[in-house]
Write a protein that holds these residues in place. Structure first.
Motif, PDB file in Angstrom:
ATOM      1  N   ALA A  67      -0.899   5.006  -7.414  1.00 55.55           N
ATOM      2  CA  ALA A  67      -1.816   4.256  -6.298  1.00 55.55           C
ATOM      3  C   ALA A  67      -1.920   3.087  -6.932  1.00 55.55           C
ATOM      4  CB  ALA A  67      -2.444   4.429  -5.508  1.00 55.55           C
ATOM      5  N   VAL A  68      -2.858   2.448  -7.555  1.00 49.99           N
ATOM      6  CA  VAL A  68      -3.682   1.550  -8.518  1.00 49.99           C
ATOM      7  C   VAL A  68      -2.815   0.882  -9.301  1.00 49.99           C
ATOM      8  CG1 VAL A  68      -5.543   1.256 -10.611  1.00 49.99           C
ATOM      9  CG2 VAL A  68      -5.832   3.491  -8.653  1.00 49.99           C
ATOM     10  N   GLY A  69      -1.636   1.641  -9.665  1.00 48.64           N
ATOM     11  CA  GLY A  69      -0.298   1.061 -10.298  1.00 48.64           C
ATOM     12  C   GLY A  69       0.290  -0.142  -9.446  1.00 48.64           C
ATOM     13  N   ALA A  70       0.792  -0.085  -7.712  1.00 43.31           N
ATOM     14  CA  ALA A  70       1.933   0.280  -7.031  1.00 43.31           C
ATOM     15  C   ALA A  70       0.675  -1.834  -6.684  1.00 43.31           C
ATOM     16  CB  ALA A  70       1.801   0.549  -6.696  1.00 43.31           C
ATOM     17  N   ALA A  71      -0.558  -1.539  -6.422  1.00 36.94           N
ATOM     18  CA  ALA A  71      -1.704  -2.395  -5.886  1.00 36.94           C
ATOM     19  C   ALA A  71      -1.377  -3.491  -6.714  1.00 36.94           C
ATOM     20  CB  ALA A  71      -2.988  -1.744  -5.366  1.00 36.94           C
ATOM     21  N   THR A  72      -1.728  -2.582  -7.924  1.00 40.96           N
ATOM     22  CA  THR A  72      -2.304  -3.939  -9.181  1.00 40.96           C
ATOM     23  C   THR A  72      -1.209  -4.478  -8.872  1.00 40.96           C
ATOM     24  OG1 THR A  72      -3.718  -2.839 -10.928  1.00 40.96           O
ATOM     25  CG2 THR A  72      -2.303  -4.363 -11.377  1.00 40.96           C
ATOM     26  N   LEU A  73       0.181  -4.199  -9.044  1.00 46.00           N
ATOM     27  CA  LEU A  73       2.220  -5.505  -9.077  1.00 46.00           C
ATOM     28  C   LEU A  73       2.005  -5.662  -7.754  1.00 46.00           C
ATOM     29  CD1 LEU A  73       4.433  -2.342 -10.278  1.00 46.00           C
ATOM     30  CD2 LEU A  73       3.417  -4.495 -11.605  1.00 46.00           C
ATOM     31  N   LEU A  74       0.771  -5.564  -6.404  1.00 44.34           N
ATOM     32  CA  LEU A  74       1.947  -6.079  -5.602  1.00 44.34           C
ATOM     33  C   LEU A  74       0.277  -7.182  -5.458  1.00 44.34           C
ATOM     34  CD1 LEU A  74       1.780  -3.123  -3.185  1.00 44.34           C
ATOM     35  CD2 LEU A  74       3.436  -4.627  -3.182  1.00 44.34           C
ATOM     36  N   GLY A  75      -0.517  -7.064  -5.923  1.00 42.64           N
ATOM     37  CA  GLY A  75      -1.555  -8.055  -6.023  1.00 42.64           C
ATOM     38  C   GLY A  75      -1.410  -9.214  -6.772  1.00 42.64           C
ATOM     39  N   CYS A  76       0.158  -9.274  -7.547  1.00 43.56           N
ATOM     40  CA  CYS A  76       0.185 -10.795  -8.598  1.00 43.56           C
ATOM     41  C   CYS A  76       0.194 -11.722  -8.084  1.00 43.56           C
ATOM     42  CB  CYS A  76       1.545  -9.618  -9.602  1.00 43.56           C
ATOM     43  SG  CYS A  76       1.624  -8.937 -10.800  1.00 43.56           S
TER      44      CYS A  76
END
Length: 60
Positions: free
Chosen positions: A15-24
């Motif tokens: 979940a943290v990895g997905a949120a990080t990628l979505l915020g790029c």
């Protein structure tokens, strides 16, 4: 077989990895434009419910 802690940790990491990628690439402050071109744009309620727009807005 995976135990509960391993599943929880993997879910949180995913979940943290997905949120990080979505915020790029999403940088800068959010703001409402105030220039002349923005004054003629439809608002969200006008976009969602075009039949309920006031008569003065459609008479332009």
């Amino acid at each position: 077989m995976l135990n509960t802690l391993q599943i929880l940790v993997r879910t949180i990491v995913l979940a943290v990895g997905a949120a990080t990628l979505l915020g790029c690439g999403q940088t800068g402050d959010l703001y409402l434009p105030t220039d002349a071109a923005a004054a003629n744009r439809a608002s969200l309620p006008q976009t969602l419910f075009p039949a309920k727009t006031p008569a003065s807005a459609t008479a332009r």
